[in-house]
Design a protein around this motif. Structure first.
Motif, PDB file in Angstrom:
ATOM      1  N   GLY A 176       0.813  -1.216   0.000  1.00  0.00           N
ATOM      2  CA  GLY A 176       0.000   0.000   0.000  1.00  0.00           C
ATOM      3  C   GLY A 176       0.841   1.257   0.000  1.00  0.00           C
ATOM      4  N   LEU A 177       1.946   1.223   0.721  1.00  0.00           N
ATOM      5  CA  LEU A 177       2.839   2.380   0.764  1.00  0.00           C
ATOM      6  C   LEU A 177       3.463   2.633  -0.606  1.00  0.00           C
ATOM      7  N   LEU A 178       3.910   1.574  -1.248  1.00  0.00           N
ATOM      8  CA  LEU A 178       4.490   1.718  -2.590  1.00  0.00           C
ATOM      9  C   LEU A 178       3.477   2.291  -3.570  1.00  0.00           C
ATOM     10  N   GLN A 179       2.237   1.818  -3.474  1.00  0.00           N
ATOM     11  CA  GLN A 179       1.209   2.337  -4.373  1.00  0.00           C
ATOM     12  C   GLN A 179       0.962   3.820  -4.119  1.00  0.00           C
ATOM     13  N   ARG A 180       0.945   4.210  -2.853  1.00  0.00           N
ATOM     14  CA  ARG A 180       0.711   5.618  -2.529  1.00  0.00           C
ATOM     15  C   ARG A 180       1.834   6.512  -3.049  1.00  0.00           C
ATOM     16  N   VAL A 181       3.064   6.066  -2.917  1.00  0.00           N
ATOM     17  CA  VAL A 181       4.182   6.844  -3.446  1.00  0.00           C
ATOM     18  C   VAL A 181       4.048   6.986  -4.957  1.00  0.00           C
ATOM     19  N   THR A 182       3.684   5.889  -5.622  1.00  0.00           N
ATOM     20  CA  THR A 182       3.482   5.916  -7.074  1.00  0.00           C
ATOM     21  C   THR A 182       2.422   6.941  -7.452  1.00  0.00           C
ATOM     22  N   MET A 183       1.335   6.948  -6.711  1.00  0.00           N
ATOM     23  CA  MET A 183       0.224   7.843  -7.016  1.00  0.00           C
ATOM     24  C   MET A 183       0.580   9.292  -6.743  1.00  0.00           C
ATOM     25  N   VAL A 184       1.244   9.559  -5.640  1.00  0.00           N
ATOM     26  CA  VAL A 184       1.618  10.943  -5.327  1.00  0.00           C
ATOM     27  C   VAL A 184       2.539  11.496  -6.417  1.00  0.00           C
ATOM     28  N   VAL A 185       3.514  10.688  -6.845  1.00  0.00           N
ATOM     29  CA  VAL A 185       4.437  11.124  -7.899  1.00  0.00           C
ATOM     30  C   VAL A 185       3.678  11.431  -9.191  1.00  0.00           C
ATOM     31  N   GLY A 186       2.837  10.509  -9.626  1.00  0.00           N
ATOM     32  CA  GLY A 186       2.124  10.677 -10.894  1.00  0.00           C
ATOM     33  C   GLY A 186       1.013  11.697 -10.850  1.00  0.00           C
ATOM     34  N   TRP A 187       0.186  11.630  -9.812  1.00  0.00           N
ATOM     35  CA  TRP A 187      -0.955  12.549  -9.703  1.00  0.00           C
ATOM     36  C   TRP A 187      -0.472  13.998  -9.564  1.00  0.00           C
TER      37      TRP A 187
END
Length: 199
Positions: A176-187
């Protein structure tokens, strides 16, 4: 048309804030382990479902204004795919699994529902369309700063998504943490890009 760009940017910012706050305050939910999509399950699931729908619609509408402000219809395509896929991710929620919602067995089901499989396909489209948009941006945007930022975002988003995918398949406690980092970077990149185009 610039209003659409501002609305798209606002939708992206609201999406990130909502998932972070809701994930941190949801009973029984572990934001370090559980994916963002799991927030669409349970009694408060309507919050994340609405988050998917609102952001998806606003970004899809913003994509309509991209050709006229960027000078390229090619950049609008992956942004539109991102918005529509995010919208669909809200329409087709994932299955309950891995101890969420509370009371769900802490395992990965042997079989997934059709709804879950559709959610997964649109999820892949969400996370692949962002690096694609960033790559196109490096080719069509003016200015070394934006081309460099877009190129770095494209690489980072692709690498992070691959890392999240592996973590998810292995039921990593930090998926979940990895997904959140991915989303913050992209979004965040896309939100700032839309503001830049609204100029």
């Amino acid at each position: 048309m610039t209003t659409l760009l501002w609305l798209g940017s606002a939708g992206l910012a609201l999406f990130v804030v909502t998932l972070l706050v809701d994930g941190a305050t949801r009973p029984g939910y572990d934001p370090v382990r559980h994916p963002v999509s799991a927030l669409a399950l349970g009694p408060r699931g309507w919050v994340q479902t609405g988050n998917f729908l609102v952001c998806g619609v606003l970004v899809a509408l913003a994509a309509l204004a991209v050709p006229g402000t960027s000078g390229s219809g090619w950049l609008a395509v992956p942004i539109a795919v991102f918005g529509v896929s995010l919208l669909a991710s809200g329409v087709f929620p994932m299955d309950a699994m891995r101890a969420y919602p509370p009371g769900t067995p802490d395992v990965t089901p042997e079989r997934f529902s059709k709804r879950h499989r559709v959610h997964d396909w649109f999820g892949i489209a969400v996370f692949m369309s962002l690096p694609a948009a960033a790559v196109v941006a490096t080719l069509v945007l003016d200015g070394a700063v934006w081309r460099s930022y877009s190129g770095l975002t494209g690489v980072a988003a692709a690498v992070l998504f691959a890392a999240f995918g592996q973590a998810w398949e292995n039921d990593s406690p930090r998926a979940g943490l990895l997904q959140r980092v991915t989303m913050v970077v992209g979004w965040c990149w896309l939100a700032l890009l839309l503001v830049h185009l609204a100029g």
